[in-house]
Scaffold this motif. Structure first.
Motif, PDB file in Angstrom:
ATOM      1  N   HIS A 101      56.530 -59.280 -81.826  1.00 13.12           N
ATOM      2  CA  HIS A 101      57.519 -58.241 -81.485  1.00 13.12           C
ATOM      3  C   HIS A 101      56.883 -56.854 -81.500  1.00 13.12           C
ATOM      4  N   GLY A 102      55.676 -56.751 -80.964  1.00 12.70           N
ATOM      5  CA  GLY A 102      54.999 -55.469 -80.858  1.00 12.70           C
ATOM      6  C   GLY A 102      54.193 -55.066 -82.076  1.00 12.70           C
ATOM      7  N   ARG A 103      54.297 -55.812 -83.168  1.00 12.17           N
ATOM      8  CA  ARG A 103      53.547 -55.505 -84.385  1.00 12.17           C
ATOM      9  C   ARG A 103      52.328 -56.425 -84.441  1.00 12.17           C
ATOM     10  N   THR A 104      51.152 -55.841 -84.640  1.00 10.72           N
ATOM     11  CA  THR A 104      49.923 -56.623 -84.694  1.00 10.72           C
ATOM     12  C   THR A 104      49.903 -57.474 -85.959  1.00 10.72           C
ATOM     13  N   ILE A 105      49.786 -58.801 -85.768  1.00 11.71           N
ATOM     14  CA  ILE A 105      49.686 -59.679 -86.937  1.00 11.71           C
ATOM     15  C   ILE A 105      48.266 -60.211 -87.112  1.00 11.71           C
ATOM     16  N   ARG A 106      47.465 -60.140 -86.036  1.00 10.79           N
ATOM     17  CA  ARG A 106      46.050 -60.464 -86.141  1.00 10.79           C
ATOM     18  C   ARG A 106      45.284 -59.599 -85.154  1.00 10.79           C
ATOM     19  N   HIS A 107      44.316 -58.863 -85.664  1.00  7.87           N
ATOM     20  CA  HIS A 107      43.498 -57.998 -84.813  1.00  7.87           C
ATOM     21  C   HIS A 107      42.595 -58.844 -83.919  1.00  7.87           C
ATOM     22  N   ALA A 108      42.392 -58.359 -82.714  1.00  2.55           N
ATOM     23  CA  ALA A 108      41.436 -59.005 -81.814  1.00  2.55           C
ATOM     24  C   ALA A 108      40.041 -58.570 -82.239  1.00  2.55           C
ATOM     25  N   LEU A 109      39.127 -59.539 -82.336  1.00  2.09           N
ATOM     26  CA  LEU A 109      37.737 -59.218 -82.648  1.00  2.09           C
ATOM     27  C   LEU A 109      37.044 -58.949 -81.327  1.00  2.09           C
ATOM     28  N   VAL A 110      36.542 -57.721 -81.157  1.00  3.40           N
ATOM     29  CA  VAL A 110      36.072 -57.281 -79.844  1.00  3.40           C
ATOM     30  C   VAL A 110      34.674 -56.697 -79.900  1.00  3.40           C
ATOM     31  N   GLY A 111      34.052 -56.694 -78.714  1.00  2.00           N
ATOM     32  CA  GLY A 111      32.791 -55.984 -78.505  1.00  2.00           C
ATOM     33  C   GLY A 111      33.083 -54.780 -77.636  1.00  2.00           C
ATOM     34  N   VAL A 112      32.649 -53.619 -78.060  1.00  6.42           N
ATOM     35  CA  VAL A 112      32.946 -52.374 -77.369  1.00  6.42           C
ATOM     36  C   VAL A 112      31.716 -51.903 -76.609  1.00  6.42           C
ATOM     37  N   ALA A 113      31.942 -51.439 -75.387  1.00 11.03           N
ATOM     38  CA  ALA A 113      30.850 -50.937 -74.545  1.00 11.03           C
ATOM     39  C   ALA A 113      30.367 -49.592 -75.059  1.00 11.03           C
ATOM     40  N   VAL A 114      29.054 -49.464 -75.152  1.00 13.32           N
ATOM     41  CA  VAL A 114      28.442 -48.192 -75.554  1.00 13.32           C
ATOM     42  C   VAL A 114      27.326 -47.860 -74.573  1.00 13.32           C
ATOM     43  N   GLU A 115      26.995 -46.592 -74.497  1.00 12.63           N
ATOM     44  CA  GLU A 115      25.902 -46.178 -73.612  1.00 12.63           C
ATOM     45  C   GLU A 115      24.595 -46.704 -74.166  1.00 12.63           C
ATOM     46  N   SER A 116      23.809 -47.299 -73.298  1.00 17.73           N
ATOM     47  CA  SER A 116      22.533 -47.826 -73.767  1.00 17.73           C
ATOM     48  C   SER A 116      21.555 -46.676 -73.992  1.00 17.73           C
ATOM     49  N   GLN A 117      20.869 -46.727 -75.099  1.00 14.49           N
ATOM     50  CA  GLN A 117      19.901 -45.679 -75.441  1.00 14.49           C
ATOM     51  C   GLN A 117      18.518 -46.155 -75.026  1.00 14.49           C
ATOM     52  N   GLU A 118      17.895 -45.417 -74.168  1.00 11.04           N
ATOM     53  CA  GLU A 118      16.577 -45.820 -73.662  1.00 11.04           C
ATOM     54  C   GLU A 118      15.499 -44.984 -74.263  1.00 11.04           C
TER      55      GLU A 118
END
Length: 196
Positions: free
Chosen positions: A179-196
């Motif tokens: 009902h709109g309330r998070t009961i389990r967080h999604a485990l995610v990978g977040v995009a970041v700028e690659s450092q060269e």
């Protein structure tokens, strides 16, 4: 001194006068007009004060009633929250099993039993998701969306290839909302700028 039980005849004969004969000459009531006005003003202030207290008490009781009603409604909606948390783990296992069966039941594999098992697992998974939706439990699909700490938990960072930094590139475990309330967080990978 006042005469308590004397009659008018006795008073005339003895000459004692307890009060004037003419009623217009009677002494005024012990409370003067000024005192009566003061008491009336005081009583009006008390009435205003009591009326204000009554209104505040009425508003407080209405607030308590609303809060209690909200609490009861939330208890009805979210009373199954811990049960749902346990059930989504079963849904994860079912989904992984269906994916494994799908890989094994490819057209190149002639095993009809494996194909029926896959179809059965697929139907069970679809039915389970429909029951979840019926009761307000929804799977989050955050891929491509912005990271939200209330809904997601970062488990890794992924080089941003064709994605904006800060967007979700992959999901390692599905998150769920009741009902709109998070009961389990999604485990995610977040995009970041690659450092060269």
């Amino acid at each position: 001194s006042p005469c308590v039980f004397s009659t008018a005849a006795q008073q005339r004969s003895t000459g004692d006068e307890c009060g004037p004969e003419d009623p217009r000459d009677e002494p005024k009531h012990p409370l003067s007009d000024c005192t009566l006005e003061h008491k009336a003003i005081k009583l009006e202030e008390q009435v205003r004060d009591l009326t204000e207290r009554y209104r505040k008490a009425l508003a407080d009781s209405e607030n308590v009633r609303r809060r209690t009603q909200k609490f009861v409604e939330d208890a009805k909606l979210f009373g199954i929250q811990s049960f749902c948390r346990d059930l989504v783990e079963v849904a994860d296992i079912l989904e992984k099993t269906a994916e494994s069966a799908a890989e094994e039941a490819e057209p190149s594999n002639p095993n009809p039993t494996l194909k029926k098992i896959y179809e059965g697992l697929f139907l069970i998974e679809a039915k389970l998701q429909s029951v979840f939706a019926k009761h307000g439990l929804q799977k989050m699909n955050p891929v491509g969306g912005k990271y939200d700490p209330y809904d997601h938990e970062i488990v890794c960072h992924v080089p941003a290839e064709g994605m904006q930094p800060g967007t979700i590139a992959l999901v390692t475990q599905d998150g769920y909302k009741l009902h709109g309330r998070t009961i389990r967080h999604a485990l995610v990978g977040v995009a970041v700028e690659s450092q060269e």
